[in-house]
Design an enzyme around this catalytic site. Structure first.
Site, mmCIF file in Angstrom:
data_model
loop_
_atom_site.group_PDB
_atom_site.id
_atom_site.type_symbol
_atom_site.label_atom_id
_atom_site.label_comp_id
_atom_site.label_asym_id
_atom_site.label_seq_id
_atom_site.Cartn_x
_atom_site.Cartn_y
_atom_site.Cartn_z
ATOM 1 N N GLY A 183 0.861 -1.316 0.113
ATOM 2 C CA GLY A 183 -0.140 0.022 -0.092
ATOM 3 C C GLY A 183 0.977 1.183 0.131
ATOM 4 O O GLY A 183 2.232 1.170 -0.307
ATOM 5 N N GLY A 186 3.940 0.934 2.670
ATOM 6 C CA GLY A 186 4.842 -0.123 1.979
ATOM 7 C C GLY A 186 4.370 -1.351 1.729
ATOM 8 O O GLY A 186 3.438 -1.407 2.063
ATOM 9 N N VAL A 188 3.669 -5.253 2.735
ATOM 10 C CA VAL A 188 2.920 -5.738 3.897
ATOM 11 C C VAL A 188 3.338 -7.299 3.862
ATOM 12 O O VAL A 188 3.025 -7.967 2.748
ATOM 13 C CB VAL A 188 1.552 -5.662 3.947
ATOM 14 C CG1 VAL A 188 0.615 -6.247 5.342
ATOM 15 C CG2 VAL A 188 1.222 -3.999 4.099
ATOM 16 N N LYS A 202 4.050 -4.270 8.590
ATOM 17 C CA LYS A 202 4.244 -3.159 7.543
ATOM 18 C C LYS A 202 5.582 -2.664 7.587
ATOM 19 O O LYS A 202 5.923 -2.168 8.469
ATOM 20 C CB LYS A 202 3.083 -2.052 7.864
ATOM 21 C CG LYS A 202 1.666 -2.933 7.531
ATOM 22 C CD LYS A 202 0.663 -1.688 7.627
ATOM 23 C CE LYS A 202 -0.643 -2.049 7.071
ATOM 24 N NZ LYS A 202 -1.933 -0.743 7.042
ATOM 25 N N ASP A 299 -8.863 7.864 4.780
ATOM 26 C CA ASP A 299 -8.681 7.045 3.446
ATOM 27 C C ASP A 299 -9.656 5.759 3.859
ATOM 28 O O ASP A 299 -9.139 4.672 3.629
ATOM 29 C CB ASP A 299 -7.243 6.487 3.235
ATOM 30 C CG ASP A 299 -7.307 5.814 1.949
ATOM 31 O OD1 ASP A 299 -7.981 6.200 0.931
ATOM 32 O OD2 ASP A 299 -6.060 5.294 1.648
#
Length: 483
Positions: A183, A186, A188, A202, A299
């Site tokens: 994402g 970075g 995952v 993450k 988001d």
């Protein structure tokens, strides 16, 4: 709380609290129950509740006392001068004390426990007050040993830290086989600790502009967020330039994995979808109002709603740049959420962001969950409206039943589904002031009264134009509006 005991003491002693508590003395209407007042509280989950906006607190108490199934009551809107009545029936779930902007509520107790509980509350408040004074004095002496020295910046930050070797072993050296995706933060990875606990790791991208100090401060704040509808942050790892976040692992992936797939969507019948809608609403309410810091997610989307092994929703990706102090109204950011289809009109056009923008994204999610279709990329052979416009058209023509995902089959509670569509349209109204707060959303989800008539949503029909507007705001100042 006083007057309650763990359901299973042995589990409680081992820090397994999920079974909850039971009353020390069962309620007995015939022997005269009473109420104990608790202040500075986050109110319990409202799924098993009822409210009436026209009643005062005295009438509310009388109504609760007259119903043997009523277990607690409170004002439904403390901002309206203590107006409205909110009643709970059955178990009281997810109560928290001493939260910011906490409320007062009244818990039903057996007559035999009332005197003991009231005495215990008085003693507890006295001890807490005394302890607070002692801690303040200790902190002052540590930071001002000579009465005037300034030791600011020298205090040690206590963080839940993981060793990098531990994470390398858990993820098999971050192998591609363990990679779950990538994402904005970075890559995952899934990992398994030595004791068998599954985790999600993450890894912060090397292109991130966030400094070590900011990373530590934010992780320390996020770690204090505790809610069953938020993914739990277990800790972090800082090793040289590597910065990693460690979360609890969600075995059922994310919401989009199910609702937008023709076959997998059949797993989510309407009762499961309605529980997911309620869970997301509860998590957002906690972030907006009940957490120590005011958190604006920025988001919210189906990909960021993770599902545990019981399909309970957990909001993720809520932390790195989304926490603000209660009095902060403006911030500069280089991480603007740009997920098309979920952005509110004011954010897409002008970079204006508030809790009501999260409400807009929640409304889009509700309509996607009901219909099984994405807002982004939605197309229809007879019009070029977005999913929001499609839902609005059906609603105005009294044809909302045609909007429902057919894969739910005969599991639908039609009145509940139609009410959810109405609520979703209230959340995606064009102007922020017309949208309800998450507090109102939670109340509306838990009641059966008539909902307001929504106004026309803003129809994003030209997605390229919207993308151009949103990208221009990447370096802009994001003003946080008080909602």
């Amino acid at each position: 709380m006083k007057g309650f005991r763990p359901m299973f003491q042995s589990n409680w002693d081992m820090a397994y609290w999920s079974d909850g508590c039971v009353r020390s003395t069962p309620l007995d209407c015939q022997k005269g129950d009473g109420f104990v007042k608790y202040s500075g509280m986050k109110l319990p989950d409202t799924r098993s509740s009822w409210f009436n906006e026209s009643m005062n607190l005295k009438e509310c108490a009388s109504l609760c006392l007259s119903n043997c199934s009523c277990t607690a009551y409170a004002n439904s809107d403390i901002r309206g001068g203590g107006s409205g009545c909110l009643l709970w029936f059955g178990d009281l779930i997810d109560i928290r004390d001493f939260t910011q902007n906490g409320q007062e509520f009244y818990v039903r107790m057996a007559a035999a426990d009332l005197g003991i509980v009231l005495l215990s509350l008085v003693l507890t408040l006295y001890v807490l007050k005394k302890r607070k004074k002692q801690l303040k004095r200790k902190a002052y002496m540590e930071h001002n040993p000579k009465g005037g020295e300034n030791n600011e910046g020298q205090e040690h930050l206590k963080l839940p830290l993981f060793d990098l070797d531990t994470l390398l072993n858990a993820t098999n050296n971050f192998s591609n086989d363990n990679k779950l995706g990538e994402g904005g933060f970075g890559p995952v990875y899934k990992g398994i600790l030595q004791e068998g606990q599954e985790i999600t790791v993450k890894m912060m991208s090397k292109t991130s502009r966030q400094g070590l100090k900011e990373f530590k401060n934010e992780v320390e704040s996020i770690a204090k967020l505790q809610h069953r509808n938020l993914v739990k942050l277990l800790g972090c790892c800082i090793h040289g330039r590597e910065r990693l976040l460690i979360y609890e692992h969600m075995p059922n992936k994310s919401l989009d994995f199910f609702i937008f797939d023709q076959m997998r969507s059949k797993v989510l019948d309407w009762p499961k979808r309605f529980l997911i809608i309620n869970g997301i609403a509860q998590g957002l309410l906690y972030l907006h109002r009940d957490s120590r810091l005011r958190i604006i997610h920025r988001d919210l989307k189906a990909e960021n709603i993770l599902l545990d092994n019981e399909m309970i929703p957990k909001i993720s990706d809520f932390g790195i740049t989304g926490s603000f102090g209660g009095n902060e109204i403006e911030t500069n950011t280089t991480r603007v959420a740009r997920t098309l289809g979920y952005m509110s009109p004011e954010y897409a056009r002008e970079g204006l962001y508030s809790t009501k923008s999260d409400v807009f994204s929640f409304g889009v999610l509700v309509l996607e969950i009901v219909s099984g279709k994405r807002n982004k990329g939605f197309n229809h052979p007879y019009h070029d409206l977005s999913l929001l416009g499609h839902a609005w058209t059906f609603f105005m023509e009294d044809r909302s039943s045609e909007f429902i995902d057919a894969s739910m089959g005969n599991t639908c509670n039609l009145s509940e589904v139609l009410r959810s569509i109405n609520l979703g349209l209230l959340c995606v109204q064009r102007f922020p002031e017309d949208r309800p707060s998450m507090h109102s959303v939670v109340l509306m989800l838990g009641s059966e009264g008539a909902l307001p008539q929504p106004k026309e949503p803003y129809f994003f029909t030209d997605m390229n134009m919207m993308e151009g507007n949103s990208s221009s705001g990447t370096q802009s100042t994001i003003r946080l509006l008080e909602a």
